[in-house]
Design an enzyme around this catalytic site. Structure first.
Site, mmCIF file in Angstrom:
data_model
loop_
_atom_site.group_PDB
_atom_site.id
_atom_site.type_symbol
_atom_site.label_atom_id
_atom_site.label_comp_id
_atom_site.label_asym_id
_atom_site.label_seq_id
_atom_site.Cartn_x
_atom_site.Cartn_y
_atom_site.Cartn_z
ATOM 1 N NE ARG A 17 -3.967 0.344 1.663
ATOM 2 C CZ ARG A 17 -5.184 0.783 2.432
ATOM 3 N NH1 ARG A 17 -5.722 1.762 3.679
ATOM 4 N NH2 ARG A 17 -6.171 -0.194 1.720
ATOM 5 C CG HIS A 53 -7.817 0.055 -3.012
ATOM 6 N ND1 HIS A 53 -7.802 -1.393 -2.391
ATOM 7 C CD2 HIS A 53 -9.137 0.141 -2.203
ATOM 8 C CE1 HIS A 53 -8.038 -1.714 -1.959
ATOM 9 N NE2 HIS A 53 -8.564 -0.686 -1.049
ATOM 10 C CD GLN A 89 -12.937 -1.812 -1.340
ATOM 11 O OE1 GLN A 89 -12.432 -1.995 -0.440
ATOM 12 N NE2 GLN A 89 -14.215 -2.702 -1.014
ATOM 13 C CG ASP A 149 -13.443 5.976 -0.881
ATOM 14 O OD1 ASP A 149 -13.523 5.889 0.371
ATOM 15 O OD2 ASP A 149 -12.203 5.452 -1.527
ATOM 16 C CB CYS A 178 -14.621 1.294 -0.543
ATOM 17 S SG CYS A 178 -13.628 2.088 0.160
ATOM 18 N NE ARG A 227 -10.214 -5.740 0.127
ATOM 19 C CZ ARG A 227 -9.541 -4.226 0.521
ATOM 20 N NH1 ARG A 227 -9.898 -3.194 0.787
ATOM 21 N NH2 ARG A 227 -8.466 -4.326 -0.381
HETATM 22 N N1 CP Z 1 -11.514 -0.562 1.819
HETATM 23 C C1 CP Z 1 -10.147 -0.826 2.290
HETATM 24 O O1 CP Z 1 -9.192 -0.917 1.361
HETATM 25 O O2 CP Z 1 -9.825 -0.284 4.410
HETATM 26 P P1 CP Z 1 -8.601 -0.550 5.063
HETATM 27 O O3 CP Z 1 -7.954 1.486 4.650
HETATM 28 O O4 CP Z 1 -8.688 -0.569 5.569
HETATM 29 O O5 CP Z 1 -7.693 -1.390 3.981
HETATM 30 N N1 NVA Z 2 -9.532 5.825 -1.316
HETATM 31 C C1 NVA Z 2 -9.674 5.879 0.070
HETATM 32 C C2 NVA Z 2 -9.771 4.426 0.302
HETATM 33 C C3 NVA Z 2 -9.518 3.906 0.906
HETATM 34 C C4 NVA Z 2 -9.658 2.373 1.029
HETATM 35 C C5 NVA Z 2 -8.190 6.671 -0.093
HETATM 36 O O1 NVA Z 2 -7.219 6.514 -0.535
HETATM 37 O O2 NVA Z 2 -7.682 6.774 1.264
#
Ligand code: CP
Ligand code: NVA
Length: 304
Positions: A106, A133, A136, A223, A262, A290
């Site tokens: 990440r 992502h 997701q 989101d 998400c 997930r």
């Molecule tokens: N939806 C999602 O990716 O959640 P987290 O940021 O908790 O991993």
């Molecule tokens: N768009 C959000 C998604 C988190 C799962 C972010 O990037 O923070």
């Protein structure tokens, strides 16, 4: 389902058939998990997990997923790695490839995940970058399939920020035969290239009017207005009140439309509590999925 791609960075690496295969593998794994039946298909496999940003769902579901499949995972905070002292991403990727079987990362810049993928000899999975992502969306597609019994021909409506989740959602819609209508404020549209490529496969509409976007929608998704990488103050003002998914907006979608998010969510901001905690919301199944889709993905990339 064995995948042709070594890595999953955006979702566009998958063919429609591979995506369908991953969803059906996930359904099988979910059924097995319901009976507490876990086949150790990833015995002796190790997943290296690098998290530059916070995570609840991604981190825990990957770790639990590896455990349930008989494998092991290592959570690596960049601050504890030599990355923090300037070791290059390329050298990190080469080193991890000598110890582990797969890297989940990440990251902030999407460029970093691309570099990891280029220099690692093992599969690299994007667990969220500023731009995409994909994991997701695997879970989202499984959830839609469970609720609507199909994907092809459905209409998904995305309201709010044209962000990383939205970009991968556009590819997900295109690859599974759903049309997508996105309502975003001017200047916050999704990635242009993603729209261009996906528009060759399905109807992709990018507009500013949320009421128009949800017309005939089977799925309404949103989101947070402030992603982890959005540092500017007062960003929410660009969205409210027009882009909030509330009861009035949901009424304009199909009567049996489902609401997706998400998570994490901010009630009263991008969505009202009445919608996210209401009867049309499927967010908890979405979060659970997930785990099942990630197990299917891991198995498809690294099982012997
Ligand atoms: N939806 C999602 O990716 O959640 P987290 O940021 O908790 O991993
Ligand atoms: N768009 C959000 C998604 C988190 C799962 C972010 O990037 O923070």
């Amino acid at each position: 389902m064995k995948l042709k791609t070594k890595d999953l960075l955006t979702l566009k690496e998958l063919s429609p058939k591979e995506l369908e295969g991953l969803i059906s593998d996930s359904i099988k794994l979910k059924k097995q998990a319901g009976k507490k039946l876990y086949k150790p298909v990833l015995k002796n496999k190790t997943l290296a997990m690098i998290f530059q940003k916070p995570s609840t769902r991604t981190r825990v579901s990957f770790e639990v997923g590896m455990f349930q499949l008989g494998g092991h995972s290592i959570n690596l905070s960049p601050n504890d790695m030599q990355l923090s002292r300037g070791e290059s991403v390329d050298d990190t990727a080469k080193t991890l490839s000598r110890y582990t079987d797969c890297i989940l990362a990440r990251v902030y810049e999407h460029d970093m995940i691309e570099k990891l993928a280029t220099h690692a000899t093992i599969p690299v999975i994007n667990g969220l970058s500023d731009s995409f992502h994909p994991c997701q969306i695997l879970a989202d597609l499984l959830t839609i399939k469970e609720k609507k019994k199909k994907l092809k021909g459905l209409k998904i409506s995305w309201i709010g920020d044209g962000n990383n989740v939205c970009n991968s959602m556009i590819y997900g819609a295109a690859l599974s035969g759903m049309s997508i209508s996105i309502a975003t404020p001017k200047g916050l549209e999704p990635d242009k290239n993603t729209i261009k490529e996906s528009a060759k496969m399905t109807d992709v509409e990018v507009i500013t009017n949320p009421y128009k976007a949800v017309q005939n929608a089977d799925i309404v998704a949103t989101d947070t207005f402030t992603s982890i990488h959005n540092l500017e103050q007062g960003r929410t003002k660009k969205f409210l009140p027009k882009y909030q998914v509330n009861e009035l907006l949901m009424k304009k979608a199909n009567d049996d439309a489902i609401f997706m998010h998400c998570l994490p969510a901010k009630r009263g901001s991008e969505v009202t509590a009445g919608v996210i905690d209401g009867p049309q919301s499927v967010v908890w199944d979405e979060a659970e999925n997930r785990l099942h889709t990630q197990k299917a993905l891991l198995a498809s990339l690294i099982r012997d």
